[in-house]
Write a protein that holds these residues in place. Structure first.
Motif, PDB file in Angstrom:
ATOM      1  N   SER A 155       0.839  -1.195   0.000  1.00  0.00           N
ATOM      2  CA  SER A 155       0.000   0.000   0.000  1.00  0.00           C
ATOM      3  C   SER A 155       0.876   1.249   0.000  1.00  0.00           C
ATOM      4  N   ASN A 156       0.729   2.092   1.014  1.00  0.00           N
ATOM      5  CA  ASN A 156       1.524   3.309   1.105  1.00  0.00           C
ATOM      6  C   ASN A 156       3.020   3.019   1.227  1.00  0.00           C
ATOM      7  N   GLY A 157       3.356   1.786   1.588  1.00  0.00           N
ATOM      8  CA  GLY A 157       4.758   1.407   1.709  1.00  0.00           C
ATOM      9  C   GLY A 157       5.460   1.252   0.376  1.00  0.00           C
ATOM     10  N   GLY A 158       4.729   1.273  -0.729  1.00  0.00           N
ATOM     11  CA  GLY A 158       5.353   1.131  -2.040  1.00  0.00           C
ATOM     12  C   GLY A 158       6.366   2.224  -2.316  1.00  0.00           C
ATOM     13  N   ALA A 159       5.998   3.468  -1.998  1.00  0.00           N
ATOM     14  CA  ALA A 159       6.918   4.586  -2.206  1.00  0.00           C
ATOM     15  C   ALA A 159       8.143   4.450  -1.306  1.00  0.00           C
ATOM     16  N   GLN A 160       7.941   3.910  -0.105  1.00  0.00           N
ATOM     17  CA  GLN A 160       9.064   3.707   0.808  1.00  0.00           C
ATOM     18  C   GLN A 160      10.013   2.632   0.269  1.00  0.00           C
ATOM     19  N   ALA A 161       9.447   1.546  -0.255  1.00  0.00           N
ATOM     20  CA  ALA A 161      10.275   0.484  -0.825  1.00  0.00           C
ATOM     21  C   ALA A 161      11.096   1.022  -1.997  1.00  0.00           C
ATOM     22  N   ALA A 162      10.457   1.863  -2.822  1.00  0.00           N
ATOM     23  CA  ALA A 162      11.176   2.459  -3.954  1.00  0.00           C
ATOM     24  C   ALA A 162      12.314   3.345  -3.459  1.00  0.00           C
ATOM     25  N   GLY A 190      -0.092  -4.417  -3.524  1.00  0.00           N
ATOM     26  CA  GLY A 190      -1.308  -3.624  -3.365  1.00  0.00           C
ATOM     27  C   GLY A 190      -1.097  -2.147  -3.584  1.00  0.00           C
ATOM     28  N   CYS A 191      -0.186  -1.791  -4.484  1.00  0.00           N
ATOM     29  CA  CYS A 191       0.063  -0.379  -4.771  1.00  0.00           C
ATOM     30  C   CYS A 191       0.708  -0.259  -6.139  1.00  0.00           C
ATOM     31  N   LEU A 207      -9.421  -8.281  -6.375  1.00  0.00           N
ATOM     32  CA  LEU A 207     -10.486  -7.590  -5.655  1.00  0.00           C
ATOM     33  C   LEU A 207      -9.905  -6.523  -4.729  1.00  0.00           C
ATOM     34  N   ASP A 208      -8.767  -5.975  -5.114  1.00  0.00           N
ATOM     35  CA  ASP A 208      -8.101  -4.971  -4.288  1.00  0.00           C
ATOM     36  C   ASP A 208      -8.829  -3.641  -4.429  1.00  0.00           C
ATOM     37  N   GLU A 209      -9.432  -3.190  -3.330  1.00  0.00           N
ATOM     38  CA  GLU A 209     -10.238  -1.970  -3.392  1.00  0.00           C
ATOM     39  C   GLU A 209      -9.403  -0.694  -3.379  1.00  0.00           C
ATOM     40  N   ALA A 210      -8.100  -0.810  -3.076  1.00  0.00           N
ATOM     41  CA  ALA A 210      -7.242   0.371  -3.105  1.00  0.00           C
ATOM     42  C   ALA A 210      -6.108   0.196  -4.105  1.00  0.00           C
ATOM     43  N   GLY A 211      -5.676  -1.022  -4.243  1.00  0.00           N
ATOM     44  CA  GLY A 211      -4.807  -1.505  -5.297  1.00  0.00           C
ATOM     45  C   GLY A 211      -3.703  -0.660  -5.857  1.00  0.00           C
ATOM     46  N   GLN A 212      -3.702  -0.501  -7.159  1.00  0.00           N
ATOM     47  CA  GLN A 212      -2.598   0.143  -7.863  1.00  0.00           C
ATOM     48  C   GLN A 212      -2.665   1.657  -7.759  1.00  0.00           C
TER      49      GLN A 212
END
Length: 586
Positions: A143-150, A170-171, A193-198
């Protein structure tokens, strides 16, 4: 004092303690893969001068002589890193060193807007360890951690690695300039079925029309020609590219076996750090979910015998009041006034959760718990609705004794303070066991029981009085409304409990049923993005707590006839759980 009652309470308390201890041993055995992986609690000061809290998983194969591949696990928005223990456990038991951290402002980490929320500092720390192979580095973010991983994998501390891998769960693929991933292996796990997803496909048919967005551009395909679970290779650098689409929701994308298998397959393939020979489909992490669930249930059970014993003390004797005979009748008026307010409360969830975050967010130094703020605001408006219906009911329902209803509200400052002390003393029993569990395991891990029953971190103690006042008023209102209203003339305690549970849980249950029912039937999320995550998250978390909240009302009201005893126990229970993390569930 009845010796039989003492015996029953003692047995219940002892049984809860034994279950807790046995589950704690199971949890620790799972976290350490049968005590073969070392888990270390880490607190470090970053280049920004900010304290960062984390857990380091170190397998036996990771030594200075035989360094292991290292992975930074970034958490999602307002979520403690312990919620990602599922794949941290599985990666470490295969031979990876994993550092899972609380980003700035969550858990025990201090707040800052610098340094990629702590991701860069986490990668710096990981690469400084002699037993981590600096040529094989990875990062995952949910989720919001995608930017952190990048931020972690593209930082200067990982830039020199011969092999780098990042996984977005999920992001979307973070960043507008895809060139930063040249030479970096890139993977994604996007639930159907990811409601917040990409982050780009809200309000579309998820299963039939996933928007692959940046990934399609990265692999030179169109949205319609992207193949899932297919290994692509960058034609220039040879870096791997893959996207998985398991059949899961946003909040479950890190725990469903299929998703965890995808995560393990990705890192095993790109970092080649699996020295165990274990298949990606071989999992033990679900045992920690069972252990945490049993531990949480045992802590909740402790509340009742502990409180019962305390009520026998002379100091708390003045809290007991005569219990008036039950008068409510299960007629049409009764069901109308039970069900209609619940439906109205469910209808306002979507707007009020976000509204509450915005309103209470205006004072960030006072109200620091983001989604609990939204829940408090919804709870407040729901209480107004309930009060309005109860006022009307007193006018039209002749079974309601107005004098008795008003007398239940009467108290003195001394007795109110004593009720607060009783609530604190009662909750101290499960809290001390939670403190023990946290000390022995380095933190609570689990996703099935969505609340975080851990000791309150030092940087959150100041929030206790603020939220005690907020929840204290609201739980007093609900205890006043429900304590006698659902006691039938000929109904037993079980019926009273079920009715109180329905009155509390029905609004949240209706909302969650609507959200996931529509998502399952149409593959369309009725609420977009962060609003969906926060509103749905708060309601799902409270659904689990309502089993305890309703029992507190019926159990302690029967023993004391005092609504404030019920209110204070529930208040301190929910305050404890809500201020440990920024929301009750993500």
């Amino acid at each position: 004092m009845n010796k039989k009652n003492i015996s029953k309470r003692g047995v219940a308390l002892l049984a809860a303690v034994l279950v807790f201890v046995a589950s704690l041993i199971l949890l620790q055995a799972t976290l350490t893969s049968g005590f073969k992986v070392e888990t270390r609690s880490v607190n470090l000061y970053t280049d920004e001068g900010v304290n960062l809290s984390a857990t380091l998983f170190v397998p036996q194969n990771a030594t200075a002589a035989t360094p292991a591949a290292g992975i930074v696990a970034a958490p999602g928005g307002n979520t403690p890193h312990t919620f990602y223990a599922s794949y941290c456990i599985e990666l470490s038991r295969r031979g990876y060193v994993v550092l899972a951290y609380d980003y700035y402002g969550t858990g025990s980490s201090d707040f800052s807007n610098d340094g990629g929320s702590g991701a860069v500092a986490a990668m710096k720390y990981l690469t400084s360890l002699s037993f981590v192979d600096g040529d094989r580095l990875g990062a995952s973010g949910h989720s919001n951690g995608g930017a952190q991983a990048a931020a972690a994998i593209t930082s200067e501390y990982a830039a020199g690695a011969a092999c780098r891998s990042v996984l977005f769960i999920g992001c979307g693929i973070a960043g507008e300039d895809l060139a930063v991933y040249d030479g970096v292996n890139v993977g994604a796990v996007w639930g159907k079925l990811d409601e917040a997803g990409q982050g780009t496909f809200w309000d579309v048919y998820h299963q039939d029309k996933l928007n692959f967005s940046s990934f399609a551009t990265m692999v030179g395909e169109t949205n319609d020609t992207v193949q899932t679970a297919h290994w692509y290779a960058d034609p220039t650098t040879g870096a791997a590219r893959i996207v998985y689409t398991p059949n899961t929701f946003h909040s479950l994308s890190n725990i469903m076996p299929g998703s965890v298998t995808n995560i393990l397959t990705y890192f095993d393939t790109t970092l080649e750090g699996n020295v165990s020979g274990l298949s990606p489909a071989s999992h033990i992490y679900l045992w920690q979910e069972l252990a945490v669930l049993l531990m949480a249930v045992s802590l909740c059970i402790m509340i009742f015998p502990a409180g019962s014993f305390l009520l026998e003390l002379p100091f708390f004797a003045s809290l007991k009041r005569p219990l008036a005979p039950a008068k409510a009748k299960a007629n049409g008026l009764f069901w109308f006034f039970l069900l209609v307010p619940a439906v109205l409360q469910a209808l306002i969830v979507k707007s009020t959760i976000i509204q509450g975050q915005e309103i209470m967010g205006k004072l960030p130094n006072l109200f620091k718990v983001q989604s609990t703020n939204g829940f408090v605001w919804w709870f407040f408006l729901s209480a107004l609705i309930a009060l309005a219906f109860f006022a009307v009911r007193m006018l039209v329902d002749k079974t309601i004794d107005r004098g008795a209803a008003l007398s239940r509200m009467k108290t003195t400052p001394a007795d109110l303070f004593k009720a607060l002390l009783f609530g604190a003393a009662t909750m101290a029993v499960p809290y001390l066991f939670a403190l023990l569990g946290s000390g022995l395991t380095g933190g609570w891990y689990g996703r099935i029981f969505q609340t975080y029953m851990a000791p309150v971190s030092a940087n959150r103690v100041s929030m206790i009085p603020v939220y005690t006042v907020l929840f204290g008023v609201l739980f007093a209102v609900y205890a006043w409304l429900q304590a006698d209203a659902f006691r039938f003339e000929k109904g037993g305690s079980k019926k009273t409990y079920l009715l109180t549970l329905v009155a509390n849980a029905l609004p949240a249950l209706l909302f969650v049923a609507y959200i996931f029912g529509r998502l399952l039937l149409t593959h369309v999320t009725p609420i977009a993005g962060r609003e969906m995550s926060r509103a749905n998250g708060a309601m799902m978390g409270m659904l689990l707590l309502y089993f305890v909240i309703a029992k507190v009302v019926t159990y302690f009201y029967k023993k004391t006839g005092n609504i404030y005893v019920c209110a204070m126990v529930n208040t301190l229970f929910v305050v404890w759980l809500s201020i440990n993390i920024q929301q009750l569930m993500v």
